[in-house]
Design an enzyme around this catalytic site. Structure first.
Site, PDB file in Angstrom:
ATOM      1  N   ASP A  84     103.754 -50.209  87.010  1.00 16.88           N
ATOM      2  CA  ASP A  84     103.800 -50.728  85.642  1.00 16.88           C
ATOM      3  C   ASP A  84     104.466 -52.103  85.628  1.00 16.88           C
ATOM      4  O   ASP A  84     105.681 -52.214  85.845  1.00 16.88           O
ATOM      5  CB  ASP A  84     104.588 -49.763  84.755  1.00 16.88           C
ATOM      6  CG  ASP A  84     104.473 -50.077  83.270  1.00 16.88           C
ATOM      7  OD1 ASP A  84     104.177 -51.238  82.936  1.00 16.88           O
ATOM      8  OD2 ASP A  84     104.691 -49.166  82.455  1.00 16.88           O
ATOM      9  N   SER A 115     105.069 -46.299  75.442  1.00 11.02           N
ATOM     10  CA  SER A 115     105.562 -47.677  75.459  1.00 11.02           C
ATOM     11  C   SER A 115     106.631 -47.853  74.375  1.00 11.02           C
ATOM     12  O   SER A 115     107.681 -47.206  74.438  1.00 11.02           O
ATOM     13  CB  SER A 115     104.403 -48.653  75.328  1.00 11.02           C
ATOM     14  OG  SER A 115     104.798 -49.971  75.657  1.00 11.02           O
ATOM     15  N   HIS A 153     100.658 -49.828  83.185  1.00  8.81           N
ATOM     16  CA  HIS A 153     100.840 -49.633  81.746  1.00  8.81           C
ATOM     17  C   HIS A 153      99.457 -49.406  81.136  1.00  8.81           C
ATOM     18  O   HIS A 153      98.866 -50.307  80.534  1.00  8.81           O
ATOM     19  CB  HIS A 153     101.511 -50.872  81.156  1.00  8.81           C
ATOM     20  CG  HIS A 153     102.339 -50.605  79.956  1.00  8.81           C
ATOM     21  ND1 HIS A 153     103.593 -50.037  80.019  1.00  8.81           N
ATOM     22  CD2 HIS A 153     102.112 -50.839  78.632  1.00  8.81           C
ATOM     23  CE1 HIS A 153     104.100 -49.953  78.801  1.00  8.81           C
ATOM     24  NE2 HIS A 153     103.214 -50.415  77.936  1.00  8.81           N
ATOM     25  N   TYR A 173     103.987 -51.208  70.669  1.00  8.44           N
ATOM     26  CA  TYR A 173     104.512 -52.454  70.102  1.00  8.44           C
ATOM     27  C   TYR A 173     103.427 -53.232  69.357  1.00  8.44           C
ATOM     28  O   TYR A 173     102.340 -53.460  69.891  1.00  8.44           O
ATOM     29  CB  TYR A 173     105.074 -53.306  71.235  1.00  8.44           C
ATOM     30  CG  TYR A 173     106.110 -54.330  70.830  1.00  8.44           C
ATOM     31  CD1 TYR A 173     106.904 -54.167  69.701  1.00  8.44           C
ATOM     32  CD2 TYR A 173     106.317 -55.459  71.616  1.00  8.44           C
ATOM     33  CE1 TYR A 173     107.876 -55.097  69.353  1.00  8.44           C
ATOM     34  CE2 TYR A 173     107.291 -56.400  71.290  1.00  8.44           C
ATOM     35  CZ  TYR A 173     108.064 -56.212  70.157  1.00  8.44           C
ATOM     36  OH  TYR A 173     109.029 -57.137  69.823  1.00  8.44           O
TER      37      TYR A 173
END
Length: 319
Positions: free
Chosen positions: A273, A183, A302, A92
Site C-alpha cells: 500500500d 481508508s 490501496h 477520503y
C-alpha cells in the site's frame, strides 16, 4: 516478496514515529464532554428510495460547533425486538454513496447507518471557523489554530455521536453495534470504537490518518497525504515548526486512540500500500489491547482486497 515498507516481522513490532501530545487523554475527554453537551436535534426524513423489506431515512443531527450532519439510515421491517446495527464510514473526500449497497445488512435484520463526513462529498455541513489555510485537504485544517479547532477532531466526534444516536434508537440493541470502513473509513472506524467504547465489533481496512511523521519520512506525503507536503511548502518551508506540527497532528493520529478500543476487531491490510503505508497501519494495530485478527494481503496495495468484504460481512453478522 518485494518490499514497499518494512519486512512483516518488523511491522508486527513497530510502534510508530509520530509524537503523542502530553495532554492527549485530557484533550479527548474534554472533546467528548463538548459533544455530550450538544443537543443533537435528531431528525429522520423518509427517503424517496424504497424497498419492501426495510425503511430508508435521511438522518440529520447537530454535531459539535453547530454543524448539521447527515447519514443514510436503514432499518428492517417486521423485526419486533431490538436488533444489531452497523455503522459505515466512507473514504477520503467521498460520501455515504447509494442506498442499494447497504441493503445486505437490512437483509440480516440489522439497522445500518452510513455517515457523510462533514465538508466532503456528501450532505453534511462544514461550519469552518479556524484561522489560517483551508487549502487542499482536511487533516491540516486547524494546524494554525488551537488543537481543539482541528477539523478531524470534530469529524472523529461525529462518528461517536452517530454511534450514540443509533444506540439510542428503540429498535437497536446498544450492546450489538459494529463499525466498518476502508481508508479514511478505516480510521473513522477506529476513532469511533475508541471514543464510543460500547462498539462491539470493528472492521477497519487499511486505515488512514496514522503516524504522519512516518509518512513524511517515507516520502509518501502525496495522494491522500499530499496536504502534509503542501502545508510545509507553503507555511513552514524550512521546517522550523516541524516538531510542533507533528505533535499537533498527534491529537488526530489514530495510533494514539487505538489503546482505547475495546471492540473485537477484524482488520485488512495490503503490504504494498503506497497510499497508507503498512507501517503506519501497524503503528495503530500494535497499540491495541482488544482482540485483533489481521487479514494480510502481501501483493495488494490501496485497492480492492479479494474476499475482504465477505470476511467483514461474516464477522459483523456475528452481532
Amino acid at each position: 516478496m518485494p518490499l514497499l515498507d518494512m519486512p512483516l516481522g518488523q511491522l508486527q513490532t513497530y510502534q510508530g514515529r509520530n509524537p503523542r501530545p502530553d495532554d492527549f487523554d485530557a484533550y479527548w475527554e474534554k472533546a467528548l464532554e463538548e459533544m455530550r453537551n450538544v443537543d443533537p436535534q435528531v431528525e429522520l426524513v423518509p427517503s424517496s428510495f424504497t424497498v419492501p423489506f426495510a425503511e430508508c431515512f435521511d438522518l440529520y443531527f447537530t454535531g459539535v460547533r453547530g454543524a448539521r450532519i447527515h447519514a443514510k439510515y436503514i432499518r428492517p421491517k417486521g423485526v419486533d425486538t431490538p436488533h444489531p446495527a452497523v455503522l459505515h464510514f466512507h473514504g477520503y473526500t467521498g460520501s455515504s454513496g447509494d442506498w442499494q449497497d447497504k441493503l445486505s445488512y437490512a437483509a440480516l435484520g440489522f439497522a445500518y447507518a452510513s455517515l457523510d463526513v462533514r465538508g466532503q462529498g456528501g450532505l453534511s455541513e462544514d461550519t469552518g471557523g479556524v484561522k489560517g489555510t483551508t487549502h487542499n485537504g482536511h487533516f491540516i485544517r486547524g494546524l494554525d489554530d488551537e488543537p481543539q479547532n482541528l477539523l478531524f477532531r470534530h469529524i472523529f466526534l461525529d462518528t461517536a455521536q452517530l454511534a450514540s444516536i443509533v444506540m439510542g434508537f428503540p429498535e437497536v440493541d446498544a450492546g450489538r453495534v459494529g463499525a466498518t470502513g476502508w481508508s479514511q473509513g478505516g480510521a473513522l472506524t477506529m476513532a469511533c470504537a475508541a471514543l464510543e467504547p460500547r462498539i462491539k465489533k470493528a472492521a477497519p481496512v487499511y486505515p488512514f490518518l496514522s503516524d504522519y511523521r512516518r509518512v513524511w519520512e517515507m516520502d509518501l506525503a502525496k495522494d491522500a497525504y499530499a496536504e502534509l507536503r503542501t502545508y510545509f511548502r507553503h507555511f513552514d518551508p524550512q521546517h522550523q515548526r516541524e516538531e510542533e506540527i507533528f505533535t499537533k497532528l498527534g491529537y488526530i493520529d489514530i495510533q494514539h486512540l487505538a489503546p482505547r478500543i475495546k471492540a473485537d476487531t477484524l482488520a485488512g491490510v495490503g503490504l504494498m500500500d503506497p497510499i497508507c503505508p503498512p507501517s503506519t497501519q501497524f503503528a495503530a494495530f500494535n497499540k491495541m489491547t482488544a482482540p485483533l485478527k489481521l487479514e494480510i494481503f502481501p501483493d495488494f496495495g490501496h485497492e480492492g482486497l479479494p474476499g475482504m468484504n465477505d470476511k467483514i460481512y461474516q464477522f459483523l453478522k456475528e452481532l
